[in-house]
Write a protein that holds these residues in place. Sequence first.
Motif, PDB file in Angstrom:
ATOM      1  N   ALA A  41     -17.549  19.375  16.356  1.00 50.53           N
ATOM      2  CA  ALA A  41     -18.154  18.385  15.458  1.00 50.53           C
ATOM      3  C   ALA A  41     -19.065  19.057  14.431  1.00 50.53           C
ATOM      4  N   LEU A  44     -16.912  20.588  11.766  1.00 51.32           N
ATOM      5  CA  LEU A  44     -16.438  19.538  10.871  1.00 51.32           C
ATOM      6  C   LEU A  44     -17.504  19.197   9.835  1.00 51.32           C
ATOM      7  N   GLY A  45     -18.743  19.049  10.275  1.00 53.68           N
ATOM      8  CA  GLY A  45     -19.818  18.647   9.381  1.00 53.68           C
ATOM      9  C   GLY A  45     -20.130  19.667   8.304  1.00 53.68           C
ATOM     10  N   TYR A  89     -16.306  12.903  21.483  1.00 55.94           N
ATOM     11  CA  TYR A  89     -16.794  13.719  20.368  1.00 55.94           C
ATOM     12  C   TYR A  89     -18.035  13.061  19.775  1.00 55.94           C
ATOM     13  N   VAL A  91     -20.655  11.714  17.075  1.00 57.85           N
ATOM     14  CA  VAL A  91     -20.562  11.339  15.664  1.00 57.85           C
ATOM     15  C   VAL A  91     -21.699  11.973  14.865  1.00 57.85           C
ATOM     16  N   THR A 118     -25.818  17.294  11.643  1.00 51.56           N
ATOM     17  CA  THR A 118     -24.722  16.656  10.906  1.00 51.56           C
ATOM     18  C   THR A 118     -24.607  15.194  11.323  1.00 51.56           C
ATOM     19  N   ARG A 120     -21.466  12.268  10.903  1.00 50.90           N
ATOM     20  CA  ARG A 120     -20.119  12.006  10.416  1.00 50.90           C
ATOM     21  C   ARG A 120     -20.183  10.961   9.291  1.00 50.90           C
ATOM     22  N   SER A 122     -18.489   8.494   8.373  1.00 49.58           N
ATOM     23  CA  SER A 122     -18.220   7.101   8.736  1.00 49.58           C
ATOM     24  C   SER A 122     -19.339   6.473   9.557  1.00 49.58           C
TER      25      SER A 122
END
Length: 447
Positions: A41, A44-45, A89, A91, A118, A120, A122
């Motif tokens: 995660a 991703l961020g 996971y 968020v 981070t 997400r 959304s």
Amino acid sequence: MSTERDPSTRNPRPFPYELRTFPMRLVDGKVPDEVAKWTQAVALGFYGNAPTAEDIAKFAVMEEVDGRMSTGAYLTDAPGHAGAWGPEYPVATYAYHRKNLNVGGGTLLPVHQITAVTVRPSHRRRGILRAMISSDLAQAKAAGIPMAALTASEAVIYGRFGFGVATHVCQVEVASRGGIGFHNPAAAARGTVEVADPLTVRDLHNGIFARVHAATFGSIGRHDMYRLIASGQGNYASLEPSRNVRAALHYDAAGAVDGYVSYQPDESATPPTVKIVDLLAAGEGAYLALWNYLGSLDLIERVTWDMAPEADPLEWAMAAKRDYKRTGTEDHLWLRILDAPAALAARSYAADGRITIHIGDPLGHASGIFSIEVAHGTATVTRCREDGSVAPELSMGVSELSSAYLGAVTARILQAAGRLREEMPGAAARFDALFALPVAAHSLTNF
């Protein structure tokens, strides 16, 4: 660092997230599932490469050295969406480790270093960051840590949580074609500089950094990953070694290593350029000698560095001062005072005097009226009653005090900026005289 954007409005919906905190480590030689998914995660961020299982294991080993604790925000009681990451996971992510900060006078102040923040896309504007940081800072304060710190990817997020810019770094370009000329060539020729395998830097890093850290006002502790970063062996974006990183060591008169520089060609730059990966100089003369070496590189016309100090001896050592150019200055280290008496008493002072200040704190950790009395460079800080019996001379927020703490800004500048109120005439000038520092703070650590 953070990828969260500053929200202008907040959705009043219920908070459907569970915050879970766990250590970054291996268990029985294996990566726990929560550690693996949290690491994914984070990648991703920050738009990093998707980490392999091997990468995550290596990260966990290094982060265990730092005692890193990680927090994830997990969506609860919500239906999964086919093909999307599941509720296992997080968020949002958040982590901390604890090192120390050089506040002068030989004092290394314990500090709570925040990283890997981070949210997400959304799930933004739902109060997740506020929940994570508020809980974390409260726990750090309860644990007796007087100061929190971070380096920020976004400049408008952390002021509302009481953080203030405390140091800056400069991006510089140094013209090196034909070598760097010095006013005093002997000052740049002390000791010896020799080429070394970058892996040597990995092994020497901790010892040399400890010396630099102890001698550098504003320096903050580095995490274990820095051994790889400095030697070109990898970073959090990728653990793939860089084959074009080179290194040189500086030896003092006794033949002991007291500094190094690692560097690599900047293939996208014109004219031919090398960029510094890391430069640490612990001994007298090592800094200029390493620059002298960089200036001697064949086929290179320019050297760049993104972590130069605001007050750089190199600029004044060069015979052609115009060959030293600052191409940018950025905020770097952000501080957040949690315990005002402990933090203010730990700091060194160049002048004696007394002032009473009121501190406002949106989270309540450092708020109050405090009398600061300095004698022989040491401060005694007393919390005053807030019943009207003591009138503060200055009023400011904890963010403003945190910026002034290492001398990044003066009270008079903050007053002119509308961020500080003078309750008694001349109080800002008295504060500045008390908090004045003989050197500019400089940190060489990103986290």
